[in-house]
Design an enzyme around this catalytic site. Structure first.
Site, PDB file in Angstrom:
ATOM      1  N   HIS A  50      47.589 -11.822  -4.760  1.00  0.00           N
ATOM      2  CA  HIS A  50      46.310 -11.859  -5.444  1.00  0.00           C
ATOM      3  C   HIS A  50      45.395 -10.731  -4.968  1.00  0.00           C
ATOM      4  O   HIS A  50      45.529 -10.230  -3.840  1.00  0.00           O
ATOM      5  CB  HIS A  50      45.646 -13.219  -5.243  1.00  0.00           C
ATOM      6  CG  HIS A  50      46.352 -14.323  -5.987  1.00  0.00           C
ATOM      7  ND1 HIS A  50      45.838 -15.589  -6.117  1.00  0.00           N
ATOM      8  CD2 HIS A  50      47.531 -14.313  -6.663  1.00  0.00           C
ATOM      9  CE1 HIS A  50      46.671 -16.325  -6.845  1.00  0.00           C
ATOM     10  NE2 HIS A  50      47.706 -15.573  -7.173  1.00  0.00           N
TER      11      HIS A  50
ATOM     12  N   GLU B 193      42.297 -10.622  -4.040  1.00  0.00           N
ATOM     13  CA  GLU B 193      41.460 -10.862  -2.856  1.00  0.00           C
ATOM     14  C   GLU B 193      42.282 -10.724  -1.581  1.00  0.00           C
ATOM     15  O   GLU B 193      41.820 -10.156  -0.578  1.00  0.00           O
ATOM     16  CB  GLU B 193      40.848 -12.272  -2.914  1.00  0.00           C
ATOM     17  CG  GLU B 193      40.028 -12.548  -4.160  1.00  0.00           C
ATOM     18  CD  GLU B 193      40.856 -13.146  -5.301  1.00  0.00           C
ATOM     19  OE1 GLU B 193      42.000 -12.702  -5.518  1.00  0.00           O
ATOM     20  OE2 GLU B 193      40.335 -14.050  -5.968  1.00  0.00           O
TER      21      GLU B 193
ATOM     22  N   CYS C  91      41.134 -18.284  -6.198  1.00  0.00           N
ATOM     23  CA  CYS C  91      41.913 -19.528  -6.130  1.00  0.00           C
ATOM     24  C   CYS C  91      41.780 -20.136  -4.730  1.00  0.00           C
ATOM     25  O   CYS C  91      41.200 -19.529  -3.826  1.00  0.00           O
ATOM     26  CB  CYS C  91      43.376 -19.239  -6.463  1.00  0.00           C
ATOM     27  SG  CYS C  91      44.243 -18.375  -5.136  1.00  0.00           S
TER      28      CYS C  91
ATOM     29  N   CYS D  20      43.424 -17.841  -1.922  1.00  0.00           N
ATOM     30  CA  CYS D  20      42.579 -16.685  -1.574  1.00  0.00           C
ATOM     31  C   CYS D  20      41.334 -17.132  -0.830  1.00  0.00           C
ATOM     32  O   CYS D  20      40.856 -16.438   0.072  1.00  0.00           O
ATOM     33  CB  CYS D  20      42.182 -15.922  -2.838  1.00  0.00           C
ATOM     34  SG  CYS D  20      43.541 -15.016  -3.559  1.00  0.00           S
TER      35      CYS D  20
HETATM   36  O1  LIG Z   1      42.353 -15.785  -6.985  1.00  0.00           O
HETATM   37  C1  LIG Z   1      43.097 -15.206  -7.803  1.00  0.00           C
HETATM   38  C2  LIG Z   1      43.734 -15.889  -8.827  1.00  0.00           C
HETATM   39  C3  LIG Z   1      44.632 -15.242  -9.613  1.00  0.00           C
HETATM   40  N1  LIG Z   1      44.874 -13.931  -9.416  1.00  0.00           N
HETATM   41  C4  LIG Z   1      45.870 -13.266 -10.236  1.00  0.00           C
HETATM   42  C5  LIG Z   1      47.267 -13.817 -10.139  1.00  0.00           C
HETATM   43  C6  LIG Z   1      47.846 -13.516 -11.487  1.00  0.00           C
HETATM   44  O2  LIG Z   1      48.398 -12.177 -11.466  1.00  0.00           O
HETATM   45  C7  LIG Z   1      46.637 -13.561 -12.399  1.00  0.00           C
HETATM   46  C8  LIG Z   1      46.485 -14.879 -13.118  1.00  0.00           C
HETATM   47  O3  LIG Z   1      47.397 -14.891 -14.168  1.00  0.00           O
HETATM   48  P1  LIG Z   1      47.217 -15.877 -15.419  1.00  0.00           P
HETATM   49  O4  LIG Z   1      48.186 -15.327 -16.428  1.00  0.00           O
HETATM   50  O5  LIG Z   1      45.789 -15.776 -15.895  1.00  0.00           O
HETATM   51  O6  LIG Z   1      47.570 -17.257 -14.968  1.00  0.00           O
HETATM   52  O7  LIG Z   1      45.499 -13.403 -11.590  1.00  0.00           O
HETATM   53  C9  LIG Z   1      44.223 -13.221  -8.448  1.00  0.00           C
HETATM   54  O8  LIG Z   1      44.437 -12.005  -8.259  1.00  0.00           O
HETATM   55  N2  LIG Z   1      43.329 -13.886  -7.681  1.00  0.00           N
HETATM   56 ZN   LIG Z   2      44.111 -16.186  -5.311  1.00  0.00          ZN
END
Ligand SMILES: O=c1ccn([C@H]2C[C@H](O)[C@@H](COP(=O)(O)O)O2)c(=O)[nH]1
Ligand SMILES: [Zn+2]
Length: 164
Positions: free
Chosen positions: A79, A81, A105, A108
């Site tokens: 991710h 972050e 999320c 993170c």
């Molecule tokens: O905290 C976060 C949450 C998600 N991400 C990234 C991980 C994935 O590459 C996308 C999410 O994909 P979706 O197709 O929208 O489910 O975002 C992140 O970098 N940081």
């Molecule tokens: Zn994340």
């Protein structure tokens, strides 16, 4: 003598723009996330975007969202972050701010809190109804980590590679 420009970027706009620009490096076809860590002196100490780990080919791992878990991107993608913290020039991010395109999320969020980051500024909260983001907010509240949504006063910042 002429006066100073008045339409220059605020610090919030600048760091969020750097976060968004970093997100343009992402190869995720669905959600590109960029993050930028700024310290209390308004210096950038880390940037990142969502992508697969080092030496894991972008062409060999899946970007799918659906299907068997191992055939999706979710177990593999780092991710934004996490990458911003790991890419940071400083081990200690105490009192730093994290600018990010998407609300972090829960995983993170653990990294953000453990790194000492004090404030999160985010643009989109599109996954606010998921347990992951709910858990993130519980941890942020308990750890007194500030989070606020960024409402830009301009919609667009244009970059022009053609300079005079
Ligand atoms: O905290 C976060 C949450 C998600 N991400 C990234 C991980 C994935 O590459 C996308 C999410 O994909 P979706 O197709 O929208 O489910 O975002 C992140 O970098 N940081
Ligand atoms: Zn994340």
């Amino acid at each position: 003598m002429t006066g100073k420009r008045t339409d220059y970027l605020s610090w919030d706009e600048y760091f969020m723009a750097v976060a968004l620009l970093s997100g343009h490096r992402s190869k995720d076809p669905n959600t590109q996330v960029g993050a930028c860590v700024a310290n209390s002196q308004n210096k950038i100490v880390g940037v990142g975007y969502n992508g697969f780990p080092w030496r894991c080919s972008d062409d060999e791992l899946p970007w799918a969202r659906e299907g068997a878990y191992l055939d999706t991107k979710y177990p593999y993608v780092c991710h934004a972050e996490l990458n911003a913290v790991l890419n940071s020039i400083s081990f200690d991010l105490r009192d730093c701010r994290l600018y990010v395109a998407l609300f972090p999320c829960n995983e993170c969020t653990k990294v953000i809190i453990q790194a000492g980051i004090r404030e999160i500024i985010y643009l989109s909260d599109k996954y606010k109804d998921t347990d992951s983001v709910r858990a993130a907010k519980i941890m942020l509240d308990k750890s007194n980590t500030i989070y606020r949504q960024f409402f830009p006063s301009r919609q667009v910042v244009t970059l022009n590679f053609q300079v005079d």
